[in-house]
Scaffold this motif. Structure first.
Motif, PDB file in Angstrom:
ATOM      1  N   UNK A 133      10.525  -4.457  -8.113  1.00 45.78           N
ATOM      2  CA  UNK A 133      10.912  -3.527  -7.064  1.00 45.78           C
ATOM      3  C   UNK A 133       9.746  -2.922  -6.316  1.00 45.78           C
ATOM      4  N   UNK A 134       8.590  -3.576  -6.338  1.00 44.23           N
ATOM      5  CA  UNK A 134       7.415  -3.037  -5.665  1.00 44.23           C
ATOM      6  C   UNK A 134       7.521  -3.204  -4.156  1.00 44.23           C
ATOM      7  N   UNK A 135       6.830  -2.325  -3.431  1.00 48.78           N
ATOM      8  CA  UNK A 135       6.842  -2.345  -1.976  1.00 48.78           C
ATOM      9  C   UNK A 135       5.504  -2.830  -1.447  1.00 48.78           C
ATOM     10  N   UNK A 136       5.502  -3.279  -0.171  1.00 42.95           N
ATOM     11  CA  UNK A 136       4.318  -3.893   0.425  1.00 42.95           C
ATOM     12  C   UNK A 136       4.067  -3.294   1.804  1.00 42.95           C
ATOM     13  N   UNK A 196       2.345   2.376   0.001  1.00 42.83           N
ATOM     14  CA  UNK A 196       3.133   1.315  -0.605  1.00 42.83           C
ATOM     15  C   UNK A 196       2.498   0.968  -1.949  1.00 42.83           C
ATOM     16  N   UNK A 197       3.253   0.282  -2.807  1.00 40.38           N
ATOM     17  CA  UNK A 197       2.700  -0.114  -4.101  1.00 40.38           C
ATOM     18  C   UNK A 197       1.549  -1.110  -3.916  1.00 40.38           C
ATOM     19  N   UNK A 198       1.750  -2.065  -3.013  1.00 39.98           N
ATOM     20  CA  UNK A 198       0.741  -3.089  -2.732  1.00 39.98           C
ATOM     21  C   UNK A 198       0.383  -3.018  -1.254  1.00 39.98           C
ATOM     22  N   UNK A 199      -0.901  -2.915  -0.957  1.00 38.65           N
ATOM     23  CA  UNK A 199      -1.371  -2.897   0.426  1.00 38.65           C
ATOM     24  C   UNK A 199      -2.282  -4.096   0.657  1.00 38.65           C
ATOM     25  N   UNK A 200      -1.988  -4.833   1.721  1.00 31.86           N
ATOM     26  CA  UNK A 200      -2.893  -5.874   2.209  1.00 31.86           C
ATOM     27  C   UNK A 200      -3.768  -5.272   3.309  1.00 31.86           C
ATOM     28  N   UNK A 201      -5.057  -5.536   3.249  1.00 33.46           N
ATOM     29  CA  UNK A 201      -5.996  -5.012   4.237  1.00 33.46           C
ATOM     30  C   UNK A 201      -6.635  -6.191   4.955  1.00 33.46           C
ATOM     31  N   UNK A 202      -6.361  -6.314   6.246  1.00 33.20           N
ATOM     32  CA  UNK A 202      -6.943  -7.383   7.060  1.00 33.20           C
ATOM     33  C   UNK A 202      -8.188  -6.847   7.759  1.00 33.20           C
ATOM     34  N   UNK A 203      -9.360  -7.360   7.381  1.00 32.68           N
ATOM     35  CA  UNK A 203     -10.625  -6.852   7.908  1.00 32.68           C
ATOM     36  C   UNK A 203     -10.816  -7.249   9.373  1.00 32.68           C
ATOM     37  N   UNK A 204     -10.415  -8.485   9.723  1.00 36.77           N
ATOM     38  CA  UNK A 204     -10.432  -8.996  11.102  1.00 36.77           C
ATOM     39  C   UNK A 204     -11.832  -9.337  11.590  1.00 36.77           C
ATOM     40  N   UNK A 205     -12.802  -8.425  11.442  1.00 38.50           N
ATOM     41  CA  UNK A 205     -14.154  -8.680  11.935  1.00 38.50           C
ATOM     42  C   UNK A 205     -14.790  -9.864  11.218  1.00 38.50           C
ATOM     43  N   UNK A 241      -0.678   2.342  -4.017  1.00 40.76           N
ATOM     44  CA  UNK A 241      -0.458   3.035  -5.290  1.00 40.76           C
ATOM     45  C   UNK A 241      -0.963   2.206  -6.467  1.00 40.76           C
ATOM     46  N   UNK A 242      -0.818   0.889  -6.388  1.00 44.17           N
ATOM     47  CA  UNK A 242      -1.135   0.044  -7.544  1.00 44.17           C
ATOM     48  C   UNK A 242      -2.186  -1.019  -7.237  1.00 44.17           C
ATOM     49  N   UNK A 243      -2.183  -1.578  -6.042  1.00 40.92           N
ATOM     50  CA  UNK A 243      -3.026  -2.749  -5.794  1.00 40.92           C
ATOM     51  C   UNK A 243      -3.407  -2.809  -4.315  1.00 40.92           C
ATOM     52  N   UNK A 244      -4.681  -3.082  -4.063  1.00 42.71           N
ATOM     53  CA  UNK A 244      -5.180  -3.264  -2.709  1.00 42.71           C
ATOM     54  C   UNK A 244      -5.796  -4.647  -2.626  1.00 42.71           C
ATOM     55  N   UNK A 245      -5.276  -5.481  -1.744  1.00 46.26           N
ATOM     56  CA  UNK A 245      -5.721  -6.870  -1.629  1.00 46.26           C
ATOM     57  C   UNK A 245      -6.401  -7.046  -0.276  1.00 46.26           C
ATOM     58  N   UNK A 246      -7.667  -7.407  -0.290  1.00 45.55           N
ATOM     59  CA  UNK A 246      -8.482  -7.452   0.917  1.00 45.55           C
ATOM     60  C   UNK A 246      -8.671  -8.903   1.361  1.00 45.55           C
ATOM     61  N   UNK A 247      -8.396  -9.160   2.643  1.00 47.60           N
ATOM     62  CA  UNK A 247      -8.638 -10.480   3.215  1.00 47.60           C
ATOM     63  C   UNK A 247      -9.747 -10.357   4.251  1.00 47.60           C
ATOM     64  N   UNK A 248     -10.763 -11.203   4.129  1.00 49.43           N
ATOM     65  CA  UNK A 248     -11.914 -11.083   5.024  1.00 49.43           C
ATOM     66  C   UNK A 248     -12.583 -12.424   5.222  1.00 49.43           C
ATOM     67  N   UNK A 249     -13.095 -12.648   6.432  1.00 48.47           N
ATOM     68  CA  UNK A 249     -14.021 -13.752   6.672  1.00 48.47           C
ATOM     69  C   UNK A 249     -15.437 -13.211   6.815  1.00 48.47           C
TER      70      UNK A 249
END
Length: 537
Positions: free
Chosen positions: A29-32, A84-93, A125-133
Motif C-alpha cells: 500500500x505504499x505511495x509514490x 510520499x512513501x517512495x520519491x523518485x528524483x529526476x536530476x535532469x542536468x 518517508x521510506x525511500x528516495x530513488x535518484x536518477x541521474x546522468x
C-alpha cells in the motif's frame, strides 16, 4: 536546449511502472511521487506515464484521485508540503554532447538554493530513488561559490556511495597558500600542465595542494603534502609523518609528499619525481575507469536482457516494442541506505568477505520480509556475476532463507536483486542465486514453484502459519503448501459453525479480495489437511 533529459525520464518511468506492477509493492500500500528540477522534465515524465497508463489499465488505480495518496509528478517549485512513501528524483542536468558540464543548475545557483534542494530530498518517508546522468565528480566546485551547488554535489555523492561519502566529502579550496614553498610548488606544477588548488578542505583536515583530475574537473587526482605550516603545527613526528597520511588515504586520497630540503637543493629533480608520480596515478585511474566502464557495459547488457518484459507478463497489450523493453538508460544512484543495524557481534565476520554473520532465525511469529542488505558491509552490483562475489551472495541468500523460509526461489531472487538496485530479477540473476542456494538448503517442488527450506526444518512439514504484518501481505502462491495447511489447522480449531473456512483462511492471510486462483490454493491446503470441502461445511 529543450531542458529535458529523455533517457533519464524513460529509465525513471520504467522503474516506477515496474514497482506499480509488482504485487509485493501493491500489497504494502505504499505511495509514490516524482520530483523534477524543472517543469519541462515534469511534463515529459507525465507524458511517458500517460502512455504507460493507456497501455496497461491495471496501474490506473494508483493515479486515481479517489486514492488517499495518488502518484504525483511535480517540479521543485510546486512540491513543497507533499510527501510520499517512495520519491523518485529526476536530476535532469547532465553533460552536453562534448562532455562539458555547465555549472548553471538553475535554482541551486541562487541565494537559498540549498533550501530548495532540501525541500526536494525530504519528500520521502521510506525511500528516495535518484536518477541521474550527471556524476558528482563532474561538478567542479572551484567554478562556483553557490552553497546550493556544493550541497547538490555532496547529495549526489551520498546517493551514489552512501554514508561513507559524508566523511569523504571535499569542501574545495578553503584558503590561500600557507607558505611560499607551497606556492612555488603549485606554480611549477601549473607550468607542467596540472591544475592545482591550495588548501583543500576534506573532513577535519586541509590538504596543502590538490591536483585536479584532467578527466573530471570536480575530482582530485592526488593531494600533495608539503612540510609547510600545517606539517609543523602537528604535535609529534608521528602525527606529521604517519597519521595524517593514513587518515587521508583511508578517505580515498593518493598522497604525494614533497620535502622542502629536497626542493631547495634540486627543485627540477623534485618536480620531475612529482610529475612522474602524477602521470602514474593518472594512468592507473584511467585504466580503472576503463575497466569499470567495461564492467558497467556488460552489466547493462545483462540487465537489458533480463528486463525484456512481454505483454503477457502484464496481461495487457503494449503499444510498441519500445514500451515492452525497459533498459537501464542512465546511471541510477543507490537508494539511501544507512549503516547496517546492530546484529550482535559484528566483529565475528566470515573470513575474507565483507559479510556480517546472518541473523539467527527467530521463533515463528508474524511474517517478516528479509532485507539481505543488512548482513553485508558492501554491495557491488558490478561484481554480481563474478565468482569472487559468491560469499557475499551466499550470506544474503542465507539471511533471506532463514528469515522468510520456506521461500520460493524467485522471491529469494527478487529480494537479493532489489538489494543490488536491479529493477527486475530475470532468469540469469535467478539462476545464479538458485545455483548457490541449492548447495546449502533443502528444496521442495510444487506447481507454483520451488521452495527453499531453512536449516532445522523438514521439507513438507511446517508447524504454524505466520500471519502478515501490516506491510508484508504475501500472495498465496508464494506461501508453501505445508504452511497453508497449518493455517487450515488454525481455522479448523477456531471456526464458528456455518463459517466458510476458506474465507476465514483468506482473512487470516491478510487478503482483501479472494480471487479464484487464491481460493483454489486455499481449498487445496484445506483438503490436504482436513479432507475435501463438503456441502455441509
Amino acid at each position: 536546449g529543450a531542458r529535458i533529459n529523455k533517457a533519464e525520464a524513460r529509465a525513471l518511468v520504467a522503474d516506477l511502472v515496474g514497482r506499480l506492477r509488482d504485487p509485493d509493492f501493491g500489497a504494502r500500500g505504499h505511495s509514490i511521487g516524482v520530483v523534477t528540477f524543472n517543469s519541462e522534465q515534469q511534463r515529459l515524465i507525465e507524458d511517458l506515464l500517460d502512455e504507460e497508463r493507456r497501455a496497461d489499465p491495471s496501474i490506473e488505480p494508483f493515479f486515481s484521485d479517489d486514492r488517499t495518496e495518488p502518484v504525483f509528478v511535480k517540479n521543485l517549485e510546486s512540491v513543497q508540503g507533499d510527501e510520499r512513501d517512495l520519491i523518485y528524483f529526476s536530476i535532469t542536468y547532465g553533460p552536453d554532447r562534448s562532455g562539458h558540464v555547465s555549472m548553471n543548475f538553475g535554482p541551486m545557483n541562487r541565494d537559498g538554493g540549498e533550501r530548495r534542494l532540501n525541500v526536494a530530498v525530504t519528500r520521502a518517508r521510506h525511500e528516495l530513488c535518484v536518477f541521474a546522468t550527471l556524476k558528482p565528480e563532474q561538478i567542479d566546485l572551484s567554478r562556483t561559490q553557490a552553497i546550493g551547488v556544493r550541497d547538490f554535489k555532496h547529495f549526489l555523492e551520498f546517493a551514489q556511495r552512501g554514508p561513507r561519502a559524508l566523511a569523504e566529502s571535499v569542501l574545495g579550496s578553503v584558503g590561500d597558500f600557507d607558505s611560499p614553498f607551497e606556492k612555488a610548488v603549485a606554480e611549477a606544477l601549473s607550468r607542467r600542465g596540472w591544475r592545482v588548488h591550495p588548501q583543500i578542505g576534506v573532513s577535519a583536515f586541509r590538504i596543502d595542494l590538490g591536483v585536479v583530475d584532467p578527466d573530471a574537473e570536480g575530482r582530485y587526482l592526488a593531494g600533495i603534502e608539503c612540510d609547510g605550516a600545517t606539517y609543523h603545527r602537528s604535535a609529534t613526528a608521528r602525527d606529521r609523518d604517519k597519521l595524517r597520511e593514513q587518515v587521508l588515504c583511508g578517505l580515498g586520497w593518493a598522497i604525494v609528499r614533497i620535502w622542502s630540503t629536497e626542493w631547495w637543493t634540486d627543485a627540477a629533480g623534485a618536480l620531475d619525481k612529482v610529475d612522474a608520480r602524477l602521470h602514474e596515478l593518472l594512468k592507473t585511474a584511467r585504466a580503472a575507469r576503463a575497466e569499470g566502464n567495461r564492467r558497467q557495459e556488460e552489466l547493462a547488457a545483462a540487465r537489458a536482457a533480463e528486463m525484456v518484459i512481454t505483454a503477457a507478463d502484464f496481461g495487457s497489450s503494449a503499444d510498441s516494442e519500445e514500451s515492452r523493453v525497459m533498459t537501464g538508460m542512465c546511471e541510477t544512484a543507490a537508494v539511501f541506505v544507512g549503516p547496517p543495524p546492530s546484529i550482535g557481534n559484528t566483529g565475528d565476520l566470515f573470513a575474507g568477505a565483507d559479510i556480517f554473520q546472518p541473523l539467527k532465525p527467530k521463533a515463528l511469529g508474524d511474517f517478516c520480509e528479509a532485507d539481505p542488505a543488512t548482513v553485508v558491509t558492501r554491495i557491488d552490483p558490478d561484481a554480481f556475476f563474478e565468482p569472487a562475489y559468491d560469499d557475499t551472495l551466499r550470506a544474503m541468500i542465507r539471511h533471506v532463507v532463514e528469515v522468510e523460509g520456506p521461500v520460493r526461489d524467485d522471491v529469494l531472487a527478487r529480494r537479493v536483486a532489489k538489494a543490488h538496485g536491479f529493477q527486475r530479477a530475470g532468469a540469469r540473476i535467478r539462476d545464479r542465486l538458485v545455483a548457490l542456494a541449492q548447495t546449502e538448503f533443502a528444496r521442495s517442488t510444487e506447481p507454483v514453484g520451488e521452495f527453499l527450506w531453512p536449516h532445522g526444518s523438514t521439507p513438507g512439514t511446517w508447524s504454524a502459519f505466520r500471519p502478515p504484518s501490516s506491510d508484508s501481505v504475501r500472495p498465496l502462491e508464494e506461501i508453501v503448501l505445508p504452511e497453508l495447511q497449518a493455517l487450515a489447522r488454525t481455522v479448523r480449531s477456531r471456526a464458528a459453525d456455518g463459517e466458510d473456512p476458506i474465507l476465514a483462511m483468506a482473512r487470516l492471510a491478510g487478503l482483501q479480495r479472494l480471487r479464484a486462483p487464491s481460493r483454489e490454493r486455499l481449498e487445496q491446503a484445506w483438503a490436504a489437511e482436513t479432507g475435501p470441502l463438503t456441502s455441509a461445511v
